[in-house]
Design a protein around this motif. Structure first.
Motif, short mmCIF file in Angstrom:
data_model
loop_
_atom_site.label_atom_id
_atom_site.label_comp_id
_atom_site.label_asym_id
_atom_site.label_seq_id
_atom_site.Cartn_x
_atom_site.Cartn_y
_atom_site.Cartn_z
N HIS A 90 0.81 -0.94 0.54
CA HIS A 90 0.08 0.10 -0.08
C HIS A 90 0.98 1.14 -0.03
CE1 HIS A 90 -3.62 2.64 0.71
NE2 HIS A 90 -2.95 2.60 2.08
N HIS A 91 1.83 1.44 0.77
CA HIS A 91 2.75 2.61 0.80
C HIS A 91 3.54 2.79 0.08
CE1 HIS A 91 5.76 0.97 4.20
NE2 HIS A 91 6.06 0.73 3.54
N THR A 92 4.21 1.56 -1.04
CA THR A 92 5.05 1.86 -1.80
C THR A 92 4.10 2.13 -3.34
OG1 THR A 92 6.20 -0.21 -1.13
CG2 THR A 92 6.08 0.40 -3.55
N TRP A 93 2.53 1.65 -2.89
CA TRP A 93 1.87 2.45 -4.39
C TRP A 93 2.02 3.66 -3.95
CZ3 TRP A 93 -2.97 4.13 -3.63
CH2 TRP A 93 -4.00 4.64 -4.34
N GLU A 94 1.64 4.53 -3.46
CA GLU A 94 1.16 5.90 -2.51
C GLU A 94 2.32 6.49 -3.00
OE1 GLU A 94 -2.03 5.98 1.83
OE2 GLU A 94 -0.09 5.35 1.60
N ASP A 95 3.60 5.91 -2.68
CA ASP A 95 4.93 6.89 -2.56
C ASP A 95 5.39 6.70 -3.94
OD1 ASP A 95 5.39 6.62 0.26
OD2 ASP A 95 6.87 5.84 0.01
N ARG A 96 5.01 6.40 -5.08
CA ARG A 96 4.77 6.26 -6.71
C ARG A 96 4.07 6.19 -7.07
NH1 ARG A 96 8.01 -0.06 -6.56
NH2 ARG A 96 9.95 0.95 -4.74
N SER A 97 2.57 6.34 -7.27
CA SER A 97 1.84 6.46 -7.53
C SER A 97 1.19 7.64 -7.17
CB SER A 97 1.26 5.21 -8.54
OG SER A 97 0.19 5.66 -8.72
N PHE A 98 0.60 7.26 -6.14
CA PHE A 98 -0.38 8.11 -6.20
C PHE A 98 -0.33 9.27 -5.64
CE2 PHE A 98 -4.18 8.65 -2.60
CZ PHE A 98 -4.87 8.83 -3.23
N PHE A 99 1.10 9.86 -4.47
CA PHE A 99 1.13 10.79 -3.26
C PHE A 99 1.71 11.38 -5.66
CE2 PHE A 99 2.57 9.44 0.71
CZ PHE A 99 0.89 9.73 0.38
N PRO A 100 2.25 11.02 -6.50
CA PRO A 100 3.06 11.87 -7.00
C PRO A 100 1.74 13.10 -7.44
CG PRO A 100 4.10 10.06 -7.34
CD PRO A 100 3.17 10.04 -5.66
N GLU A 101 0.55 11.63 -7.88
CA GLU A 101 -0.32 12.21 -8.64
C GLU A 101 -1.08 13.43 -7.67
OE1 GLU A 101 -4.96 10.68 -9.78
OE2 GLU A 101 -3.41 9.69 -8.66
N ILE A 102 -0.57 13.47 -6.72
CA ILE A 102 -1.72 14.89 -5.53
C ILE A 102 -0.76 15.48 -5.85
CG2 ILE A 102 -2.07 14.95 -3.06
CD1 ILE A 102 -4.12 12.86 -4.31
N ARG A 103 0.35 15.59 -6.10
CA ARG A 103 1.50 16.65 -6.10
C ARG A 103 1.36 17.56 -7.59
NH1 ARG A 103 5.91 15.85 -2.23
NH2 ARG A 103 6.49 14.25 -1.52
N LYS A 104 0.88 16.54 -8.46
CA LYS A 104 0.44 17.15 -9.98
C LYS A 104 -0.52 17.77 -9.34
CE LYS A 104 2.89 14.44 -12.51
NZ LYS A 104 1.77 13.03 -13.34
N ALA A 105 -1.63 17.76 -9.00
CA ALA A 105 -2.41 18.82 -8.30
C ALA A 105 -2.76 19.74 -7.80
CB ALA A 105 -3.96 17.53 -8.08
#
Length: 188
Positions: A90-105
């Protein structure tokens, strides 16, 4: 905002909770932008909280002699493995995919995301400690019951630390991320 340690923080400072004031937690499920993917993500968090309580509770029951070594080893192996494996994923997915998506937004919350990523590093260390201690206690339940119970005390301390960590981290994560998702109509 400076980096906030998981060990000392009690929620977010005002600048990180800007959107939380506009999107309060109790209104999330009824918000038109609250998507199934958000509910699923939060459902994973509920599961982690439950597993953390379960591992700590099973260890406490063993220490209090309410369960025997064989039952405890089986439950600890099963639930500990599920907790560790799923947390890592879960947190690997967040760090690599989800959080970068949030940063861009929304760049306003970079420091908050950095804080959450730093939490994940602390979590990895704590999970490694839990895994090591749990594996040792599981082996000792077959070899030396007295020593297993003795070492289960340190395991219980680690399990309760993970339980508290998850409560703080997951609450903070949701309080930062969900308002961003709602505000920017993401994940719908």
């Amino acid at each position: 905002m400076t980096h906030l340690s998981i060990h000392t923080r009690d929620g977010w400072p005002d600048e990180a909770s800007t959107l939380l004031a506009d999107y309060p937690r109790d209104a999330w499920p009824d918000h038109p932008n609250f998507a199934r993917s958000i509910d699923n993500w939060m459902g994973a968090h509920r599961g982690f909280r439950q597993l953390g309580r379960l591992v700590a509770g099973e260890t406490e029951a063993y220490l209090d002699r309410r369960t025997d070594g064989d039952d405890y080893a089986l439950r600890l192996s099963r639930y500990g493995n599920i907790l560790v494996r799923n947390l890592h994923g879960h947190h690997t997915w967040e760090d690599r995919s989800f959080f970068p998506e949030i940063r861009k937004a929304d760049l306003r919350f970079d420091h908050g995301l950095d804080t959450l990523e730093a939490d994940h590093e602390v979590l990895d260390e704590t999970i490694d400690q839990l895994t090591s201690r749990a594996n040792r206690v599981i082996k000792l339940t077959q070899l030396d019951e007295a020593q297993a119970r003795s070492e289960a005390g340190a395991l219980h301390e680690t399990a309760t630390r993970i339980e508290a960590f998850l409560e703080r981290h997951l609450t903070d994560e949701e309080d930062l991320i969900v308002p961003i998702l709602l505000h920017h109509k993401m994940r719908g």
